[in-house]
Design a protein around this motif. Structure first.
Motif, PDB file in Angstrom:
ATOM      1  N   THR A   1      36.115  33.821  49.982  1.00  0.00           N
ATOM      2  CA  THR A   1      35.936  33.539  48.554  1.00  0.00           C
ATOM      3  C   THR A   1      34.848  34.294  47.651  1.00  0.00           C
ATOM      4  OG1 THR A   1      35.757  31.221  49.681  1.00  0.00           O
ATOM      5  CG2 THR A   1      35.137  31.345  47.342  1.00  0.00           C
ATOM      6  N   HIS A   2      34.001  34.997  48.506  1.00  0.00           N
ATOM      7  CA  HIS A   2      32.993  35.940  48.062  1.00  0.00           C
ATOM      8  C   HIS A   2      33.774  37.172  47.355  1.00  0.00           C
ATOM      9  CE1 HIS A   2      29.845  34.181  50.506  1.00  0.00           C
ATOM     10  NE2 HIS A   2      29.485  33.883  49.161  1.00  0.00           N
ATOM     11  N   LEU A   3      34.837  37.430  48.479  1.00  0.00           N
ATOM     12  CA  LEU A   3      35.486  38.848  47.944  1.00  0.00           C
ATOM     13  C   LEU A   3      36.450  38.481  46.704  1.00  0.00           C
ATOM     14  CD1 LEU A   3      36.212  41.696  48.775  1.00  0.00           C
ATOM     15  CD2 LEU A   3      37.836  40.948  50.207  1.00  0.00           C
ATOM     16  N   GLU A   4      36.832  37.395  46.543  1.00  0.00           N
ATOM     17  CA  GLU A   4      37.847  36.895  45.270  1.00  0.00           C
ATOM     18  C   GLU A   4      36.815  37.065  44.179  1.00  0.00           C
ATOM     19  OE1 GLU A   4      41.198  34.059  47.317  1.00  0.00           O
ATOM     20  OE2 GLU A   4      39.189  33.188  46.598  1.00  0.00           O
ATOM     21  N   GLU A   5      35.681  36.399  44.472  1.00  0.00           N
ATOM     22  CA  GLU A   5      34.589  36.380  43.079  1.00  0.00           C
ATOM     23  C   GLU A   5      34.318  37.874  42.975  1.00  0.00           C
ATOM     24  OE1 GLU A   5      31.402  33.873  43.891  1.00  0.00           O
ATOM     25  OE2 GLU A   5      30.307  35.174  42.647  1.00  0.00           O
ATOM     26  N   PHE A   6      34.060  38.753  43.882  1.00  0.00           N
ATOM     27  CA  PHE A   6      33.916  40.142  43.453  1.00  0.00           C
ATOM     28  C   PHE A   6      34.998  40.715  42.723  1.00  0.00           C
ATOM     29  CE2 PHE A   6      31.591  43.968  44.206  1.00  0.00           C
ATOM     30  CZ  PHE A   6      32.656  45.132  44.260  1.00  0.00           C
ATOM     31  N   ALA A   7      36.274  40.442  43.155  1.00  0.00           N
ATOM     32  CA  ALA A   7      37.332  41.042  42.911  1.00  0.00           C
ATOM     33  C   ALA A   7      37.637  40.737  41.451  1.00  0.00           C
ATOM     34  CB  ALA A   7      38.753  40.484  43.526  1.00  0.00           C
ATOM     35  N   SER A   8      37.305  39.500  41.284  1.00  0.00           N
ATOM     36  CA  SER A   8      37.710  39.083  39.763  1.00  0.00           C
ATOM     37  C   SER A   8      36.754  39.649  38.773  1.00  0.00           C
ATOM     38  CB  SER A   8      37.297  37.351  39.614  1.00  0.00           C
ATOM     39  OG  SER A   8      35.912  37.130  39.913  1.00  0.00           O
ATOM     40  N   LYS A   9      35.552  39.876  39.277  1.00  0.00           N
ATOM     41  CA  LYS A   9      34.424  40.732  38.235  1.00  0.00           C
ATOM     42  C   LYS A   9      34.605  42.293  38.338  1.00  0.00           C
ATOM     43  CE  LYS A   9      30.307  39.011  39.132  1.00  0.00           C
ATOM     44  NZ  LYS A   9      28.839  38.647  39.311  1.00  0.00           N
ATOM     45  N   HIS A  10      34.983  42.691  39.511  1.00  0.00           N
ATOM     46  CA  HIS A  10      35.006  44.281  39.336  1.00  0.00           C
ATOM     47  C   HIS A  10      36.261  44.793  40.048  1.00  0.00           C
ATOM     48  CE1 HIS A  10      30.600  43.731  38.932  1.00  0.00           C
ATOM     49  NE2 HIS A  10      30.746  42.894  40.005  1.00  0.00           N
ATOM     50  N   LYS A  11      37.145  44.206  40.127  1.00  0.00           N
ATOM     51  CA  LYS A  11      38.564  44.801  40.442  1.00  0.00           C
ATOM     52  C   LYS A  11      38.951  45.988  39.714  1.00  0.00           C
ATOM     53  CE  LYS A  11      43.230  43.555  41.809  1.00  0.00           C
ATOM     54  NZ  LYS A  11      44.072  42.423  42.013  1.00  0.00           N
ATOM     55  N   GLN A  12      38.538  45.899  38.389  1.00  0.00           N
ATOM     56  CA  GLN A  12      38.991  47.166  37.529  1.00  0.00           C
ATOM     57  C   GLN A  12      38.068  48.216  37.803  1.00  0.00           C
ATOM     58  OE1 GLN A  12      41.364  47.307  35.457  1.00  0.00           O
ATOM     59  NE2 GLN A  12      41.952  45.557  36.211  1.00  0.00           N
ATOM     60  N   GLU A  13      36.853  48.023  38.088  1.00  0.00           N
ATOM     61  CA  GLU A  13      35.814  49.256  38.444  1.00  0.00           C
ATOM     62  C   GLU A  13      36.504  50.090  39.388  1.00  0.00           C
ATOM     63  OE1 GLU A  13      33.566  48.413  36.273  1.00  0.00           O
ATOM     64  OE2 GLU A  13      33.409  50.635  36.423  1.00  0.00           O
ATOM     65  N   ILE A  14      36.953  49.615  40.581  1.00  0.00           N
ATOM     66  CA  ILE A  14      37.528  50.125  41.614  1.00  0.00           C
ATOM     67  C   ILE A  14      38.683  51.023  41.293  1.00  0.00           C
ATOM     68  CG2 ILE A  14      38.837  50.071  43.866  1.00  0.00           C
ATOM     69  CD1 ILE A  14      36.798  48.499  44.783  1.00  0.00           C
ATOM     70  N   ARG A  15      39.578  50.534  40.378  1.00  0.00           N
ATOM     71  CA  ARG A  15      40.781  51.097  40.246  1.00  0.00           C
ATOM     72  C   ARG A  15      40.547  52.269  38.931  1.00  0.00           C
ATOM     73  NH1 ARG A  15      44.979  48.575  41.907  1.00  0.00           N
ATOM     74  NH2 ARG A  15      46.579  49.495  40.866  1.00  0.00           N
ATOM     75  N   LYS A  16      39.526  52.019  38.200  1.00  0.00           N
ATOM     76  CA  LYS A  16      39.341  53.114  37.275  1.00  0.00           C
ATOM     77  C   LYS A  16      38.120  54.168  37.772  1.00  0.00           C
ATOM     78  CE  LYS A  16      39.337  49.923  33.449  1.00  0.00           C
ATOM     79  NZ  LYS A  16      38.720  49.514  32.364  1.00  0.00           N
TER      80      LYS A  16
END
Lengths: 382, 241
Positions: B28-43
């Protein structure tokens, strides 16, 4: 430079001087204007330039004619400049120093510095656009298509502002992201520690944990990306995921393997499978672990590691003896073969062709002639 | 009497159940993190470096499996695994010319070109991490430090210290001569010859006997002027006498 109009340089009613700066040379585009160094004045309505020595020589541009402007940093032997891009001149414009110009921008070269403050004030005036609000007795000519020009100028300054905001927003986002990342890692660390304590318990009392539970534990480790601390393997390194993968590969690779002489390098398989998947790709380790369970699942494929370290997937049906016998046949027929020649003959990659020849050599069927011209194999007549 | 229910086995079972629960929470924590910052990792390649280093510090490999949470939820997996495919393809395409040795710079350039202008930017750090993962599949993927950067090896050619040191020597000019080796490394002719022969055999070096003075051993991996004139496998074979 053809946008400038001759001017008296006197300010109109309601026009206010904002800032002035000496030591400024004008440029027509990238070329120095045929003028000396002078003074540049910024008012609420216009940009005015006057020759230092000859006060009669004075010209101005309405601020509304400015589309946008930018700084140009100083270089070696070059002063800092402000580059100002301008709307085209209206056809019935009053005369100025230049009849025509191939450039649509001018530069102010600040030979005695002052560009920073000037830029700041110019930005302010261009943002506030006081000339729109304070009419002057003598209407100051505005640029062509002034209505559109105005909105365009707003657009560009507006865009610049948005970019700046976006930059600040991005910085804020990144620091927030790093903060969140640190917190996340703290939690991940707890998981790692928990898995280690479980692993040590498993090691201690191996009998009391069921096969099923061990598999479950492995899948937990897989989810978290934690290396398996329990070196004892059950069947290969398999979790249910890997077994499922192995079956998929079993289906998927049969035809490609047939086409390629029964053998494919693992890197080839990796590319083939992942290109086909498009997303939710396999990691190299996923592939290796899946291949390791081929045998236990009784699939017709095998993972094989050559002495050189090359890993291949090969069809179970292609027995070793057959491959070596046919390699010997090929070589005997041609007298001798290099890996490249053999590869071409069979439609194999050079790498795998070489491995097969090496294998035949290992079994004593071929011998080599190793020179700088290459490695050539001959039937072993010894 | 044999005591049941107590002992390491039972404790392990209990802990397993606990781990299962904690995993759900973490997810769940990871999902939350992903929803906020997934773009950051890719870009953001800097962010990726930070992310990878933090994972390494706590003992987690986010790229171990496509089935891992990190891969599934953050999409880091696909990014690196796809990069792996591109790296393999580039190396394969150029192998006939450089024998399976390529500078990290050239690899970087060619991968970027292959990705097209709308793809995300990849840094050299990204390439290095993808290559490290490729090692799991055998086939000799490795990195040799040379002149401040790396040579990427994509074939199982055996390269020991002697070979590596000669590669490093050749890095400045793209070629090396026996005399240069003898002078810089203080080797005898035989040792130098041995190493150069091996490089020739493996297709990593080409011999130019028509150079003024001494024969020159050129390493195609080290010079990218060749990239403008592509050499066919047949031509490549002809260059070694």
């Amino acid at each position: 430079m053809d946008r400038f109009l001759w001017s008296s340089g006197l300010l109109e009613m309601n026009e206010t001087l904002v800032i002035q700066q000496r030591g400024v040379r004008l440029y027509d585009g990238d070329e120095k204007a045929k003028l000396d160094v002078g003074v540049v004045l910024l008012s609420t309505h216009r940009l005015i330039w006057r020759d230092l020595k000859n006060h009669e020589c004075c010209m101005a541009i309405p601020l509304s004619q400015i589309i946008f402007f930018e700084e140009q940093a100083a270089g070696i032997g070059k002063s800092a400049k402000i580059v100002i891009h301008l709307h085209p001149a209206s056809p019935n414009k009053d005369p100025g120093p230049y009849q025509s110009s191939k450039f649509s921008y001018i530069k102010l070269s600040f030979k005695e510095h002052g560009q920073i403050e000037f830029y700041r004030r110019l930005s302010e005036e261009m943002t506030q656009k006081r000339w729109e609000r304070t009419p002057v007795s003598q209407p100051i000519p505005t640029g062509t298509g002034s209505q559109a020009g105005r909105t365009r100028a707003v657009g560009i300054v507006g865009i610049e502002r948005k970019l700046e905001e976006k930059r600040k927003e991005m910085d804020k986002n990144i620091s927030e992201a790093f903060e969140d990342l640190s917190k996340l890692m703290e939690k991940a660390k707890e998981m790692v520690e928990l898995s280690r304590s479980i692993a040590s318990k498993i090691k201690e009392k191996q009998g009391d944990i069921t096969e099923d539970e061990t598999i479950r534990f492995k899948s937990y480790l897989l989810s978290m990306g934690i290396a398996n601390p329990v070196t004892r393997e059950t069947h290969g390194s398999g979790t249910h995921y890997h077994m499922q993968l192995a079956r998929q590969l079993g289906d998927m690779l049969l035809a490609p393997l047939e086409e390629r002489g029964g053998m494919m390098a693992l890197t080839e398989v990796y590319c083939l499978v992942n290109r086909a998947r498009g997303m939710e790709l396999l990691s190299p380790e996923d592939l290796v672990n899946a291949c390791k369970v081929f045998e236990s699942l009784k699939l017709p494929l095998r993972l094989r590691v050559f002495d050189s370290g090359v890993m291949v997937v090969q069809l179970q049906s292609h027995s070793e003896e057959e491959m070596i016998a046919s390699a010997l046949d090929n070589v005997s027929e041609k007298g001798s073969l290099t890996s490249e020649e053999f590869a071409k003959l069979l439609g194999l990659s050079v790498l795998l062709a070489k491995e097969r020849l090496l294998l035949a050599e290992k079994m004593g069927h071929l011998c080599r002639d190793d020179s700088v011209e290459g490695l050539r194999f001959y039937p072993n007549l010894f | 009497m044999h005591r049941r229910g107590v002992g390491a086995g039972a404790i392990a079972k209990k802990k397993l159940a606990e781990m299962s629960k904690q995993l759900e929470t973490f997810k769940t924590h990871l999902e939350e993190f992903a929803s906020k910052h997934k773009q950051e990792i890719r870009k953001n390649s800097q962010f990726r470096v930070q992310f990878q280093e933090m994972c390494a510090t706590i003992g987690v490999d986010p790229l171990a499996s496509g089935k891992g949470f990190w891969s599934e939820m953050l999409g880091v997996g696909d990014f690196y695994y796809e990069l792996g495919v591109q790296i393999i393809e580039v190396c394969l395409a150029l192998k006939h010319r450089n024998g399976g040795l390529i500078t990290l710079d050239e690899l970087h350039q060619r991968v970027l070109k292959g990705r097209g202008k709308f793809a995300q930017d990849v840094s050299q750090d990204d390439l290095v991490r993808a290559i490290k993962k490729l090692k799991a599949m055998g086939n000799g993927f490795g990195m040799i430090p040379v002149g401040g950067s790396y040579l990427v090896q994509s074939v199982p050619a055996e390269l020991n210290m002697d070979h590596t040191v000669v590669l490093q020597l050749a890095e400045k000019k793209g070629y090396v001569t026996v005399s240069e080796i003898k002078e810089s490394l203080k080797w005898e002719t035989e040792r130098a010859g041995h190493v150069l022969d091996h490089l020739l055999k493996e297709g990593l070096a080409w011999l130019d006997t028509q150079a003024s003075g001494e024969s020159q051993y050129w390493l195609p991996a080290l010079f990218s002027e060749l990239s403008s004139q592509d050499v066919t496998p047949e031509e490549a074979n002809q260059m070694v006498p």
